[in-house]
Structure formats: structure tokens, C-alpha cells
Design a protein around this motif. Sequence first.
Motif, PDB file in Angstrom:
ATOM      1  N   LEU A   1      98.533 -66.839  74.417  1.00 12.08           N
ATOM      2  CA  LEU A   1      99.049 -65.721  74.762  1.00 12.08           C
ATOM      3  C   LEU A   1     100.197 -65.293  73.784  1.00 12.08           C
ATOM      4  O   LEU A   1     100.745 -66.347  73.262  1.00 12.08           O
ATOM      5  CB  LEU A   1      99.612 -65.921  76.240  1.00 12.08           C
ATOM      6  N   ILE A   2     100.683 -64.087  73.745  1.00 13.82           N
ATOM      7  CA  ILE A   2     101.577 -63.895  72.865  1.00 13.82           C
ATOM      8  C   ILE A   2     103.047 -64.200  73.333  1.00 13.82           C
ATOM      9  O   ILE A   2     103.309 -63.902  74.532  1.00 13.82           O
ATOM     10  CB  ILE A   2     101.661 -62.187  72.651  1.00 13.82           C
ATOM     11  N   ARG A   3     103.860 -64.824  72.964  1.00 14.54           N
ATOM     12  CA  ARG A   3     105.068 -65.429  73.577  1.00 14.54           C
ATOM     13  C   ARG A   3     106.272 -64.710  72.993  1.00 14.54           C
ATOM     14  O   ARG A   3     107.101 -64.361  73.855  1.00 14.54           O
ATOM     15  CB  ARG A   3     105.218 -66.934  73.216  1.00 14.54           C
ATOM     16  N   THR A   4     106.453 -64.351  71.862  1.00 12.43           N
ATOM     17  CA  THR A   4     107.624 -63.570  71.263  1.00 12.43           C
ATOM     18  C   THR A   4     107.013 -62.835  70.206  1.00 12.43           C
ATOM     19  O   THR A   4     105.990 -62.762  69.529  1.00 12.43           O
ATOM     20  CB  THR A   4     108.631 -64.493  70.494  1.00 12.43           C
ATOM     21  N   VAL A   5     107.665 -61.418  69.759  1.00 13.28           N
ATOM     22  CA  VAL A   5     107.657 -60.405  68.895  1.00 13.28           C
ATOM     23  C   VAL A   5     108.978 -60.385  68.070  1.00 13.28           C
ATOM     24  O   VAL A   5     110.079 -60.042  68.954  1.00 13.28           O
ATOM     25  CB  VAL A   5     106.974 -59.154  69.510  1.00 13.28           C
ATOM     26  N   GLU A   6     109.176 -60.559  67.008  1.00  7.82           N
ATOM     27  CA  GLU A   6     110.522 -60.426  66.195  1.00  7.82           C
ATOM     28  C   GLU A   6     110.444 -59.403  65.252  1.00  7.82           C
ATOM     29  O   GLU A   6     109.327 -59.505  64.529  1.00  7.82           O
ATOM     30  CB  GLU A   6     111.040 -61.709  65.839  1.00  7.82           C
ATOM     31  N   THR A   7     111.251 -58.958  64.840  1.00  2.78           N
ATOM     32  CA  THR A   7     111.429 -58.183  63.462  1.00  2.78           C
ATOM     33  C   THR A   7     112.618 -58.588  62.701  1.00  2.78           C
ATOM     34  O   THR A   7     113.589 -58.845  62.923  1.00  2.78           O
ATOM     35  CB  THR A   7     111.404 -56.553  63.708  1.00  2.78           C
ATOM     36  N   PHE A   8     112.435 -58.300  61.425  1.00  9.88           N
ATOM     37  CA  PHE A   8     113.251 -58.853  60.114  1.00  9.88           C
ATOM     38  C   PHE A   8     113.729 -57.703  59.386  1.00  9.88           C
ATOM     39  O   PHE A   8     112.473 -57.301  58.675  1.00  9.88           O
ATOM     40  CB  PHE A   8     113.121 -59.979  59.556  1.00  9.88           C
ATOM     41  N   ALA A   9     114.651 -57.312  59.198  1.00  5.46           N
ATOM     42  CA  ALA A   9     115.078 -56.008  58.135  1.00  5.46           C
ATOM     43  C   ALA A   9     115.577 -56.753  57.050  1.00  5.46           C
ATOM     44  O   ALA A   9     116.704 -57.270  57.093  1.00  5.46           O
ATOM     45  CB  ALA A   9     115.918 -55.276  58.756  1.00  5.46           C
ATOM     46  N   VAL A  10     114.991 -56.799  55.901  1.00  9.49           N
ATOM     47  CA  VAL A  10     115.024 -57.507  54.930  1.00  9.49           C
ATOM     48  C   VAL A  10     115.294 -56.857  53.424  1.00  9.49           C
ATOM     49  O   VAL A  10     114.693 -55.681  53.291  1.00  9.49           O
ATOM     50  CB  VAL A  10     114.203 -58.875  54.557  1.00  9.49           C
ATOM     51  N   ALA A  11     116.165 -57.045  52.450  1.00  9.37           N
ATOM     52  CA  ALA A  11     116.101 -56.604  51.195  1.00  9.37           C
ATOM     53  C   ALA A  11     114.893 -56.740  50.660  1.00  9.37           C
ATOM     54  O   ALA A  11     114.145 -57.680  50.798  1.00  9.37           O
ATOM     55  CB  ALA A  11     117.278 -56.970  50.498  1.00  9.37           C
ATOM     56  N   PRO A  12     114.374 -55.559  49.554  1.00  3.50           N
ATOM     57  CA  PRO A  12     115.393 -54.551  49.337  1.00  3.50           C
ATOM     58  C   PRO A  12     115.287 -53.468  50.472  1.00  3.50           C
ATOM     59  O   PRO A  12     116.195 -52.772  50.804  1.00  3.50           O
ATOM     60  CB  PRO A  12     114.728 -54.022  48.068  1.00  3.50           C
ATOM     61  N   ARG A  13     113.988 -53.324  50.966  1.00  2.36           N
ATOM     62  CA  ARG A  13     113.846 -52.318  51.963  1.00  2.36           C
ATOM     63  C   ARG A  13     112.373 -52.269  52.967  1.00  2.36           C
ATOM     64  O   ARG A  13     111.959 -51.203  53.179  1.00  2.36           O
ATOM     65  CB  ARG A  13     113.544 -50.788  51.215  1.00  2.36           C
ATOM     66  N   TRP A  14     112.608 -53.497  53.310  1.00  5.03           N
ATOM     67  CA  TRP A  14     111.214 -53.975  54.061  1.00  5.03           C
ATOM     68  C   TRP A  14     111.470 -54.375  55.485  1.00  5.03           C
ATOM     69  O   TRP A  14     112.827 -54.832  55.798  1.00  5.03           O
ATOM     70  CB  TRP A  14     110.384 -55.026  53.176  1.00  5.03           C
ATOM     71  N   LEU A  15     110.576 -54.390  56.301  1.00  3.81           N
ATOM     72  CA  LEU A  15     110.616 -54.819  57.495  1.00  3.81           C
ATOM     73  C   LEU A  15     109.543 -55.607  58.009  1.00  3.81           C
ATOM     74  O   LEU A  15     108.360 -55.184  58.105  1.00  3.81           O
ATOM     75  CB  LEU A  15     110.583 -53.469  58.694  1.00  3.81           C
ATOM     76  N   PHE A  16     109.675 -56.761  58.378  1.00  3.69           N
ATOM     77  CA  PHE A  16     108.780 -57.944  58.484  1.00  3.69           C
ATOM     78  C   PHE A  16     108.600 -57.996  60.083  1.00  3.69           C
ATOM     79  O   PHE A  16     109.579 -58.104  60.866  1.00  3.69           O
ATOM     80  CB  PHE A  16     109.023 -59.240  57.757  1.00  3.69           C
ATOM     81  N   VAL A  17     107.439 -58.383  60.549  1.00  4.92           N
ATOM     82  CA  VAL A  17     107.148 -58.683  62.059  1.00  4.92           C
ATOM     83  C   VAL A  17     106.550 -60.131  62.189  1.00  4.92           C
ATOM     84  O   VAL A  17     105.830 -60.506  61.450  1.00  4.92           O
ATOM     85  CB  VAL A  17     106.264 -57.778  62.655  1.00  4.92           C
ATOM     86  N   ARG A  18     107.217 -60.750  63.148  1.00  2.13           N
ATOM     87  CA  ARG A  18     106.866 -62.058  63.499  1.00  2.13           C
ATOM     88  C   ARG A  18     106.265 -62.342  64.784  1.00  2.13           C
ATOM     89  O   ARG A  18     106.975 -61.786  65.695  1.00  2.13           O
ATOM     90  CB  ARG A  18     107.986 -63.133  63.286  1.00  2.13           C
ATOM     91  N   ILE A  19     105.147 -62.623  65.035  1.00  2.00           N
ATOM     92  CA  ILE A  19     104.639 -62.845  66.565  1.00  2.00           C
ATOM     93  C   ILE A  19     104.072 -64.169  66.679  1.00  2.00           C
ATOM     94  O   ILE A  19     103.459 -64.840  65.915  1.00  2.00           O
ATOM     95  CB  ILE A  19     103.188 -61.897  66.710  1.00  2.00           C
ATOM     96  N   GLU A  20     104.643 -64.923  67.639  1.00  2.00           N
ATOM     97  CA  GLU A  20     104.322 -66.221  67.809  1.00  2.00           C
ATOM     98  C   GLU A  20     103.418 -66.363  69.233  1.00  2.00           C
ATOM     99  O   GLU A  20     103.650 -65.608  70.069  1.00  2.00           O
ATOM    100  CB  GLU A  20     105.564 -67.193  67.910  1.00  2.00           C
ATOM    101  N   THR A  21     102.501 -67.170  69.323  1.00  2.00           N
ATOM    102  CA  THR A  21     101.829 -67.419  70.623  1.00  2.00           C
ATOM    103  C   THR A  21     102.278 -68.699  71.282  1.00  2.00           C
ATOM    104  O   THR A  21     103.130 -69.382  70.724  1.00  2.00           O
ATOM    105  CB  THR A  21     100.308 -67.654  70.242  1.00  2.00           C
ATOM    106  N   ASP A  22     101.942 -68.824  72.424  1.00  2.00           N
ATOM    107  CA  ASP A  22     102.147 -69.934  73.345  1.00  2.00           C
ATOM    108  C   ASP A  22     101.957 -71.234  72.882  1.00  2.00           C
ATOM    109  O   ASP A  22     102.429 -72.142  73.184  1.00  2.00           O
ATOM    110  CB  ASP A  22     102.210 -69.782  74.766  1.00  2.00           C
ATOM    111  N   ASP A  23     100.765 -71.395  71.939  1.00  2.00           N
ATOM    112  CA  ASP A  23     100.459 -72.745  71.050  1.00  2.00           C
ATOM    113  C   ASP A  23     100.903 -72.746  69.778  1.00  2.00           C
ATOM    114  O   ASP A  23     100.523 -73.394  69.238  1.00  2.00           O
ATOM    115  CB  ASP A  23      98.971 -72.895  71.498  1.00  2.00           C
ATOM    116  N   GLY A  24     101.832 -71.989  69.605  1.00  2.00           N
ATOM    117  CA  GLY A  24     102.798 -72.136  68.493  1.00  2.00           C
ATOM    118  C   GLY A  24     102.003 -71.644  67.013  1.00  2.00           C
ATOM    119  O   GLY A  24     102.757 -71.804  66.063  1.00  2.00           O
ATOM    120  N   ILE A  25     101.003 -70.785  66.959  1.00  2.00           N
ATOM    121  CA  ILE A  25     100.708 -70.163  65.834  1.00  2.00           C
ATOM    122  C   ILE A  25     101.473 -68.748  65.759  1.00  2.00           C
ATOM    123  O   ILE A  25     101.586 -68.088  66.534  1.00  2.00           O
ATOM    124  CB  ILE A  25      99.052 -69.648  66.180  1.00  2.00           C
TER     125      ILE A  25
END
Length: 381
Positions: A2-26
Amino acid sequence: MLIRTVETFAVAPRWLFVRIETDDGIVGWGEGSLEGNSGIVRTAIAQFAEYLVGKDPSRIEDHWQVLTKGGFYRGGAVLASAVSGIDQALWDIAGKALGVPVHRLLGGAVRDRIRAYGWVGGDDPNEVRDHIAEQMAVGLTAVKMNASGRMTRNGSVSEIDAVVQRVAAARDVLGTDRDVAVDFHGRFTLASARRVAPLLEPFHPFFLEEPVVPENSHLIGDFVRSTTIPVATGERLYSRQEFLPVLQAGVAIAQPDLSHAGGISEVKRIAALAEVFDVQLAPHCPLGPIALAACLQVGFSTPNYLIQEQSIGIHYNKGAEVLDYVVDTEPLAFVDGHFELLTAPGLGIEVDEAAVRAADLLGNAWRTPVWRHSDGSFAEW
């Protein structure tokens, strides 16, 4: 799983990264970069996360359907970019969970390498020559250049002459075995674009990009019929429905952006639709490593894939470079002007999470420039 967390990261120079982690660590990574609007997309992803947390990440298509159609108000660059970043991350998780690269899940590889091109700038022919030489030095066999800077509404004689001189200089450096694409960037009116195109035909551009702004896509057929040069468009179109009219109008190359046009899921469908019209795919990607990896996964599994844009060394990259956010740069290395088949699970790259988290503390403040004509009125950038 199952999806445990959804995070976002605004990084230089002008990008937005998305990190999704499951309950088994993927952990899956995606890129929802909407240049100049990271904060707005970030808020949209946070709202989508309310739905996603606790759900099965393998139901990629179902999540795509809900996120794109579950709201009464749909579409647009912001919501499409938010979905794009999430979609890429879910495909990354799927590949990692099964131990295979995403292109295996999309039907398998149809090619072993993908040709790449780079952007070159310069306001005069000598600068164009120097910038092209730099790209050739790293092994690229194709480049793209802006046709012009700010253009007056009807195109003066000197402005049009400058376009021709710069493209002529590019062809002179590249010879006949390499390619130059010319980006009109929506800066031209239809009339001035039609005036310029015949003057460029002797230099055989690889394609002419975005001759009209996307809201004037109903006019692009007039431009297509005015030139023998292949016409490309699509970086500001976000769905199959928006691509259909330009495909019907006769464009030769479709340029969806995997961080804007619904991610891997929708771009695969856009590619299939384009194939019906004998149109090649060349996704827009002046973005980060995650978006680039997602493009390549689609490209390795898509028959009508022409070439891949990439932003390694592009002039927009101030404060960080594409390869600064990956642990191993080798998968994204150029080999004779190409990217080799990605073989690692998921998107095929390892994101440097420590670098991403550190960059997010600084954020990014890039905004689209505002240009004006000599009379003080707004000019297309």
C-alpha cells in the motif's frame, strides 16, 4: 503493498520531484515539473495524496482515471503535471516491485538506443557556431535552436534576416550528416511564421517547432501546408484530446512532455494515436533526470519514437545540473549521440535522495520571463 507516503521536493533549477513510498519500503520517483509553478503543482499533489495514501500502488490506470476525472473541473497544466509526477512514480514502483525496467511492462524494447539532441543558444551566428561545437564535442549529432528572441508582431526585415543567418550558420557547422531543429517557441504570428519557413527550406531543418501558440492550434494546418519542412508541436498540449486536432492538421512530430501530459500512461496513448497519423514522437524534456528517464522508458517501447530532447548543460540549469540528482550518471551517458537501453528496475536510474532533500531546503524560484515589445505591450517569450 500500500502507498504510505507521498512527498514533493522543489529543487534547483526549476524542477519538482515526487517521492512515493510503500508500506514495504519500495520508493518510486516521478517528476511533476511545471517550470515556474512548482508551488502550485506541489499543492495539487498534496491534495491528490489524500486519495492515494493507503491505496494499492499497482493500480496505476485506476489511479490515473480517478485523479484526472474524479474532479468536476478537469485538465489544465497544473493538474496534468501533478498527475504526471505521480504516474511516473507509480510506474517506477511497479518496475522495482517486479525487478524489471518499465519498458518491459510497456511491451518490451523495440530498439537498443535512442538518439538525443541538445539545445544551443547564441544571438549571432558566431555564438551559434561555438555552442554547436560544444554539443558536437560531447558526441551529439542533433541540436535545437530558437529561431529568434523577441519577435515583433509582423517580423521586420532585420529580424527575419537574423533568423536565416543563424540557421545558415548552424547548417554550415553541422554539415549534411547532422541535424538542426528550429524552435519558433510560439513567438511568431502565423503570418510571420509562414514568411520565414520558405527561407529556411534550403538549410533542411530537422523540424520547425511550435510555429503558433497552443491556443491557436486551429491555425497550425495553414502553416503545415505552407512548407515542406516537418512541423512539430505539443509541449503545451496535455492530453490525447488536445493532440487530436494538430494530428489531423498534418503535423509530422508530436512533442508531449511526460511531466505535463499525464505521465507515462497518457504519453503512451498519445504515441499510439500519433501512429495512426504517421506521426513520430519526440517528447519535450528540458527537465530533470527523472523526467528524462521516464521519456526513455516510453521511447524504448514505442515504435514511432524519433528522438529525445535532454537538458544536460542547458542554459536554464543554473544552480544544479541534470546529473547532480542521480547516484550513478552512467545510465544517462551519451554513447555516439544516443542513450543506451536502460536495464535497471523501474525508471532505470537511482535518485540521490540526500541531494534532493538538501536541494529542497533551498527550493527554486525560477519564473517565466516577461517580455515586452518596444511599445510596452506584452511579447511572447
